[in-house]
Enzyme design. Structure first.
Site, short mmCIF file in Angstrom:
data_model
loop_
_atom_site.label_atom_id
_atom_site.label_comp_id
_atom_site.label_asym_id
_atom_site.label_seq_id
_atom_site.Cartn_x
_atom_site.Cartn_y
_atom_site.Cartn_z
N GLU A 7 0.75 -1.33 -0.04
CA GLU A 7 0.06 -0.02 0.00
C GLU A 7 0.88 1.30 0.17
O GLU A 7 0.28 2.36 -0.45
CB GLU A 7 -0.96 0.22 1.25
CG GLU A 7 -1.83 -1.03 1.12
CD GLU A 7 -2.80 -1.08 2.51
OE1 GLU A 7 -3.98 -0.57 2.56
OE2 GLU A 7 -2.26 -1.23 3.45
N TYR A 18 -9.33 29.14 6.66
CA TYR A 18 -9.54 27.73 6.17
C TYR A 18 -8.69 27.42 5.03
O TYR A 18 -8.44 26.22 4.75
CB TYR A 18 -11.03 27.28 6.16
CG TYR A 18 -11.94 28.29 5.24
CD1 TYR A 18 -11.90 28.11 3.67
CD2 TYR A 18 -12.81 28.85 6.02
CE1 TYR A 18 -12.76 29.11 3.17
CE2 TYR A 18 -13.45 29.94 5.17
CZ TYR A 18 -13.46 29.96 3.94
OH TYR A 18 -14.56 30.53 3.09
N GLU A 34 -6.04 6.48 11.48
CA GLU A 34 -6.11 7.03 12.91
C GLU A 34 -4.70 8.06 12.96
O GLU A 34 -4.78 9.00 13.71
CB GLU A 34 -5.94 5.77 14.07
CG GLU A 34 -7.26 5.15 14.09
CD GLU A 34 -7.29 3.97 13.29
OE1 GLU A 34 -8.17 3.08 13.54
OE2 GLU A 34 -6.52 4.00 12.24
N LYS A 39 -10.71 6.26 3.05
CA LYS A 39 -9.77 5.73 2.10
C LYS A 39 -10.72 5.20 1.35
O LYS A 39 -11.22 3.80 1.65
CB LYS A 39 -9.04 4.83 3.05
CG LYS A 39 -7.89 3.89 1.88
CD LYS A 39 -7.13 3.15 2.72
CE LYS A 39 -5.79 2.58 2.06
NZ LYS A 39 -5.02 1.64 2.82
#
Length: 139
Positions: free
Chosen positions: A32, A64, A84, A109
């Site tokens: 990955e 932002y 995470e 994802k």
């Protein structure tokens, strides 16, 4: 809860950046990390927006565009094994850069491979600056 906050609703003003899309090399498995994959990020910032709204003043709120740049930098410049960890890194950088009561980060994802059809895998975290209690006030 102290006398000043009893009975008052929690702050509900938010700045929301939804569905920012970046390419990054993240994943638990080594394969990955070999090529980029798409990642989607949402960031919500809890902060009193009234002063900025009343005065129409960017210096009294969060730019932002800078939040976008932080999310992009984290996703595109470093490799993480876990969603995470991406969310934690983004929330940490936002809390260092801006005075907010709370930050929420969602990382998705969409190209996740789990052996069958799935829209995406995601995590969502909410963090406050150190030293702030549950009502967003400094302890």
């Amino acid at each position: 809860m102290d006398e000043r906050t009893r009975g008052r609703p929690r702050l509900s003003d938010r700045i929301v950046l939804a569905n920012m899309r970046f390419e990054g090399k993240h994943g638990y498995y080594d394969w990955e990390l070999q090529s980029t994959q798409p990642f989607e990020v949402d960031v919500e910032l809890v902060r009193n927006l009234q002063p900025a709204g009343v005065d129409d003043d960017l210096t009294k709120t969060v730019d932002y565009g800078r939040v976008y740049d932080i999310a992009k930098q984290v996703v595109e410049s470093t490799s993480f094994r876990l969603l995470e960890a991406i969310a934690e890194a983004i929330s940490h950088e936002v809390l260092v850069a801006f005075e907010v009561d709370e930050v929420g980060v969602r990382v998705r994802k969409p190209a996740v491979k789990l052996g069958g059809p799935v829209d995406h895998a995601s995590v969502e975290i909410w963090r406050r600056p150190s030293g702030k209690g549950p009502n967003g006030r400094r302890r």
